[in-house]
Design an enzyme around this catalytic site. Structure first.
Site, PDB file in Angstrom:
ATOM      1  N   TYR A   1     -23.723  16.855  50.020  1.00  0.00           N
ATOM      2  CA  TYR A   1     -24.199  15.379  51.278  1.00  0.00           C
ATOM      3  C   TYR A   1     -24.890  14.475  50.678  1.00  0.00           C
ATOM      4  O   TYR A   1     -24.936  13.001  51.467  1.00  0.00           O
ATOM      5  CB  TYR A   1     -24.784  16.556  52.413  1.00  0.00           C
ATOM      6  CG  TYR A   1     -24.950  15.464  53.199  1.00  0.00           C
ATOM      7  CD1 TYR A   1     -24.046  15.542  54.431  1.00  0.00           C
ATOM      8  CD2 TYR A   1     -26.118  14.648  53.426  1.00  0.00           C
ATOM      9  CE1 TYR A   1     -24.571  14.490  55.762  1.00  0.00           C
ATOM     10  CE2 TYR A   1     -26.851  13.600  54.160  1.00  0.00           C
ATOM     11  CZ  TYR A   1     -25.426  13.618  55.826  1.00  0.00           C
ATOM     12  OH  TYR A   1     -25.893  12.926  56.635  1.00  0.00           O
TER      13      TYR A   1
ATOM     14  N   LYS B   1     -18.300  29.331  51.694  1.00  0.00           N
ATOM     15  CA  LYS B   1     -17.664  28.859  52.088  1.00  0.00           C
ATOM     16  C   LYS B   1     -16.926  29.726  50.913  1.00  0.00           C
ATOM     17  O   LYS B   1     -16.480  29.596  49.410  1.00  0.00           O
ATOM     18  CB  LYS B   1     -17.013  27.341  52.083  1.00  0.00           C
ATOM     19  CG  LYS B   1     -15.803  27.417  51.616  1.00  0.00           C
ATOM     20  CD  LYS B   1     -14.289  28.221  52.734  1.00  0.00           C
ATOM     21  CE  LYS B   1     -13.229  27.614  52.989  1.00  0.00           C
ATOM     22  NZ  LYS B   1     -12.450  28.088  53.899  1.00  0.00           N
TER      23      LYS B   1
ATOM     24  N   ASP C   1     -15.485  27.770  58.022  1.00  0.00           N
ATOM     25  CA  ASP C   1     -14.248  27.392  58.917  1.00  0.00           C
ATOM     26  C   ASP C   1     -14.119  28.428  60.419  1.00  0.00           C
ATOM     27  O   ASP C   1     -14.062  28.065  61.715  1.00  0.00           O
ATOM     28  CB  ASP C   1     -12.840  27.758  58.406  1.00  0.00           C
ATOM     29  CG  ASP C   1     -12.485  28.745  57.508  1.00  0.00           C
ATOM     30  OD1 ASP C   1     -13.710  29.033  56.811  1.00  0.00           O
ATOM     31  OD2 ASP C   1     -11.588  28.710  56.963  1.00  0.00           O
TER      32      ASP C   1
ATOM     33  N   ASP D   1     -24.613  19.242  57.975  1.00  0.00           N
ATOM     34  CA  ASP D   1     -23.971  18.339  59.039  1.00  0.00           C
ATOM     35  C   ASP D   1     -23.517  19.160  60.495  1.00  0.00           C
ATOM     36  O   ASP D   1     -23.360  18.572  61.121  1.00  0.00           O
ATOM     37  CB  ASP D   1     -23.956  17.735  57.993  1.00  0.00           C
ATOM     38  CG  ASP D   1     -23.450  15.536  58.941  1.00  0.00           C
ATOM     39  OD1 ASP D   1     -24.899  15.385  59.210  1.00  0.00           O
ATOM     40  OD2 ASP D   1     -22.795  15.958  58.385  1.00  0.00           O
TER      41      ASP D   1
ATOM     42  N   ASP E   1     -23.919  19.456  64.862  1.00  0.00           N
ATOM     43  CA  ASP E   1     -23.002  18.012  65.699  1.00  0.00           C
ATOM     44  C   ASP E   1     -22.268  19.218  66.198  1.00  0.00           C
ATOM     45  O   ASP E   1     -22.028  18.871  67.259  1.00  0.00           O
ATOM     46  CB  ASP E   1     -22.223  16.947  64.791  1.00  0.00           C
ATOM     47  CG  ASP E   1     -23.117  16.777  64.721  1.00  0.00           C
ATOM     48  OD1 ASP E   1     -24.594  16.333  64.823  1.00  0.00           O
ATOM     49  OD2 ASP E   1     -22.997  14.736  64.339  1.00  0.00           O
TER      50      ASP E   1
END
Length: 337
Positions: free
Chosen positions: A125, A174, A207, A231, A235
């Protein structure tokens, strides 16, 4: 005792929601005094820079800031003001609660009460090593994960769970594909988790975590993850409970902390007096928790909930016909009821 904090009124709707929030804080008699400083487009016009040194000095001096949304040009040009603040003050922990409130545009008007703890200073990020080839055909960046960064964010998440009586921490990664970076994060997280045997710990691939959040969000309590995943997940969690208008955020480091509304500056409604101040008010509640004024933070959150439940003088995004100012008035009237 009084405490002075730096206050950034922000761009767009920022000044409107900040004024409402400060009125509510003053009504709570929490002993705060304010040093107003500039950042964003207002600072650019006044000082020729989005983030003046005087603002950085104020945050360093007071160690706490309350910030309204800022506008940063998208794409080329300036990097994110938020990212720059996190780097300057090593604000490694981004803490984003998502809580169900009544009478919101939410698919989950009850039973969601979770916190995303996001590493804030490393990973993809922050955009290290960004480059585009001369022919414009290839773009690259570097993703860097460290043992130090992973350990302190995971420890923060478990300490938060212990301190606030939460019972479960979900480690999101991940590592099945990103074996070096996510792999290191997961390895360190497991080592840290072993020191908190009273707290349930589980692991989810990112995921799968997203899928589980939209199917059964009440299974989550504290989520800890890396910067880019955090991030996105934070949201997503805001969307579960009615959107960014109800989403506060805290950026916390060893020497400073900045509390904010995480939504944008909404220039399309700026000046109309209809901006919802809840996200910044909830950020102010996080600030009060940080200052060991948990009793006042509880009064504030309870008054917000009661106002939403009554739908009394709330803004149009929440189905009312009120203004930013009347919304604040309604909350103030319920602070000590």
């Amino acid at each position: 005792m009084s405490k002075t904090i730096a206050v950034i009124r922000g761009d767009g709707i920022g000044p409107e929601i900040m004024d409402a929030t400060l009125r509510v804080l003053d009504a709570l008699s929490v002993g705060l005094e304010y040093e107003f400083v500039e950042a964003g487009l207002v600072a650019q016009e006044k000082f020729g820079t989005l983030l003046p040194q005087s603002t950085l000095d104020s945050i360093a001096r007071h160690r706490i800031a309350l910030k309204s949304p800022l506008t940063t040009p998208v794409g080329e040009g300036f990097s994110s003001i938020n990212v720059e603040l996190r780097k300057r003050f090593d604000l490694y922990a981004n803490v984003r609660p998502a809580i169900s409130f009544p009478n919101t545009r939410s698919r989950f008007p009850e039973n969601v009460d979770l916190v995303t703890v996001r590493e804030n200073t490393e990973g993809a990020y922050i955009g290290e090593g960004q480059a585009v080839s001369e022919d414009g055909a290839t773009a690259t960046l570097t993703q860097r994960i460290t043992r130090h960064g992973s350990e302190r964010i995971v420890r923060y998440a478990f300490d938060l769970a212990r301190r606030t009586g939460r019972r479960k921490v979900s480690i999101v990664h991940k590592a099945n594909i990103l074996k070096s970076t996510s792999g290191l994060f997961l390895k360190v997280a497991r080592e840290v988790a072993a020191g908190y045997p009273e707290i349930v710990c589980n692991e989810l691939i990112v995921d799968n975590c997203c899928m589980q959040l939209v199917m059964v969000p009440e299974q989550f309590d504290v989520i800890v993850t890396t910067n880019l995943f955090g991030d996105i997940i934070s949201d997503l969690c805001a969307g579960l409970v009615g959107g960014l208008g109800l989403a506060p955020g805290a950026n916390i480091g060893a020497d400073a902390a900045i509390f904010e509304a995480v939504h944008g500056s909404a220039p399309d409604i700026a000046g109309k007096g209809i901006a919802n101040p809840c996200a910044l008010l909830l950020g102010a509640a996080q600030l009060l928790d940080h200052l060991n004024q948990g009793d006042k933070a509880l009064l504030l959150r309870t008054a917000i909930r009661a106002t939403l439940e009554a739908r009394d003088r709330v803004t149009p995004d929440l189905g009312g016909s009120g203004t930013t100012s009347t919304f604040a008035d309604s909350i103030i009237s319920r602070l000590f009821n």
